[in-house]
Design an enzyme around this catalytic site. Structure first.
Site, mmCIF file in Angstrom:
data_model
loop_
_atom_site.group_PDB
_atom_site.id
_atom_site.type_symbol
_atom_site.label_atom_id
_atom_site.label_comp_id
_atom_site.label_asym_id
_atom_site.label_seq_id
_atom_site.Cartn_x
_atom_site.Cartn_y
_atom_site.Cartn_z
ATOM 1 N N GLU A 187 28.313 33.267 43.971
ATOM 2 C CA GLU A 187 27.977 32.568 45.207
ATOM 3 C C GLU A 187 28.022 33.567 46.362
ATOM 4 O OE1 GLU A 187 29.677 28.070 44.439
ATOM 5 O OE2 GLU A 187 31.104 29.618 45.051
ATOM 6 N N HIS B 110 31.501 35.428 45.874
ATOM 7 C CA HIS B 110 32.429 34.717 44.996
ATOM 8 C C HIS B 110 31.987 34.791 43.545
ATOM 9 C CE1 HIS B 110 34.389 30.731 43.607
ATOM 10 N NE2 HIS B 110 35.232 31.744 43.454
ATOM 11 N N SER C 67 37.980 32.088 46.996
ATOM 12 C CA SER C 67 37.376 30.864 46.483
ATOM 13 C C SER C 67 37.705 29.670 47.364
ATOM 14 C CB SER C 67 37.871 30.588 45.055
ATOM 15 O OG SER C 67 39.290 30.430 45.052
#
Length: 314
Positions: free
Chosen positions: A182, A170, A149
């Site tokens: 993501e 992510h 992250s």
């Protein structure tokens, strides 16, 4: 003639689409490295959607706890989803668990996998060492992805010889509940890899969004500065943390206030992300350290998980 031309264009377009689709990797076999909260969640949703999954961690004890956590999570989901048909719920749990196996030897399982998702501790050196080793054993077509992250995907991808088959993937916590993923494209990530990961995320029932390899990607790049600005607002004595939380919940419609969210995420986690960004871009005012948060972390007051952060928890 116009009809013939239209038919030709349609034919060529259909052929091109079919060709592009044929080039994509159909991800069926998934290896997840890291049996913590995120890794176990990723393994769960992949197994629940019919993928063959191997969950890898360092010890059998860790893996036993991870598998127990996955089974408990599945039973809770099944109880809600199949409330009127408990037998179907039991079958769902059993089928999902049958798709999941565990191993303590990543190198021995990646040779037959389509996708490796790494979800280990946020340490660039350890991630690079892991991917560098797995790169030697994984099949040529295998895609590598990191669930980081906060770290730069390019820096991790450069530890391998498959930069074109490397991306960020992510997920958000808790993985079974959160719909967003993501997908992070580095300058070297191929379109084939990107599209294969988009398809994979959709089969999981997730909503993928694309982002370049920028600090924090989309969500954390917006979220972390917001959280830190809330702390600064409090540090200046402009408002109490309770009133700031109330204002953002009632005024902005957020489910949690910033201080509640900081304690939920973990102050050490937020500090780690902010420190990494500050190191990369020390002049950026959004990335400046927070004295209040640093002080709490130094006292081991990390939030809900330690019993105290900005608030106290029983």
């Amino acid at each position: 003639m116009a009809f013939v031309t239209r038919q030709f264009v349609r034919s060529m377009s259909s052929s091109s689409s079919a060709s592009a689709a044929a080039k994509k990797i159909l991800i069926k076999h998934v290896t997840v490295i890291g049996g913590g909260l995120m890794g176990a969640g990723i393994a769960q949703v992949a197994a629940a959607t019919g993928h063959t999954v191997v969950l890898v961690d360092q010890t059998e004890d860790i893996l036993a706890k991870s598998k127990k956590g996955i089974e408990d999570s599945l039973r809770r989901m099944a109880k809600k989803k199949f409330s009127e048909n408990p037998k179907a719920g039991d079958e769902f749990v059993a089928k999902t668990l049958s798709c999941l196996s565990t191993s303590t030897d990543a190198a021995s399982v990646v040779h037959s996998t389509d996708l490796v998702v790494e979800a280990i501790v946020e340490n660039l050196k350890l991630k690079n060492e892991l991917f560098q080793r797995l790169d030697k054993f994984a099949a040529e077509h295998t895609v590598f992805a990191s669930n980081t992250s906060s770290l730069q995907i390019t820096s991790i991808a450069n530890s391998t010889t498959r930069q074109d088959r490397f991306a960020g993937l992510h997920f958000f916590n808790p993985v079974p509940m959160m719909k967003l993923v993501e997908i992070i494209k580095t300058p070297m990530t191929s379109q084939k890899t990107f599209e294969s990961l988009v398809d994979f995320c959709k089969t999981l029932g997730k909503h993928p969004v694309s982002c370049k390899d920028t600090p924090g990607f989309i969500v954390n790049r917006l979220l972390v500065p917001y959280l830190i600005e809330a702390i600064r607002l409090h540090e200046r004595g402009d408002a109490s943390k309770e009133d700031i939380d109330t204002a953002m919940k009632l005024g902005a419609g957020y489910p949690m206030g910033p201080f509640e969210l900081l304690d939920y995420v973990g102050l050490d986690t937020t500090k780690f992300i902010l420190d990494g960004w500050h190191e990369m871009d020390p002049e950026n005012p959004l990335f400046q350290p927070s004295p209040s948060m640093n002080n709490l972390v130094a006292q081991k007051k990390l939030g809900k998980k330690s019993g105290e952060g900005f608030y106290k928890y029983k």
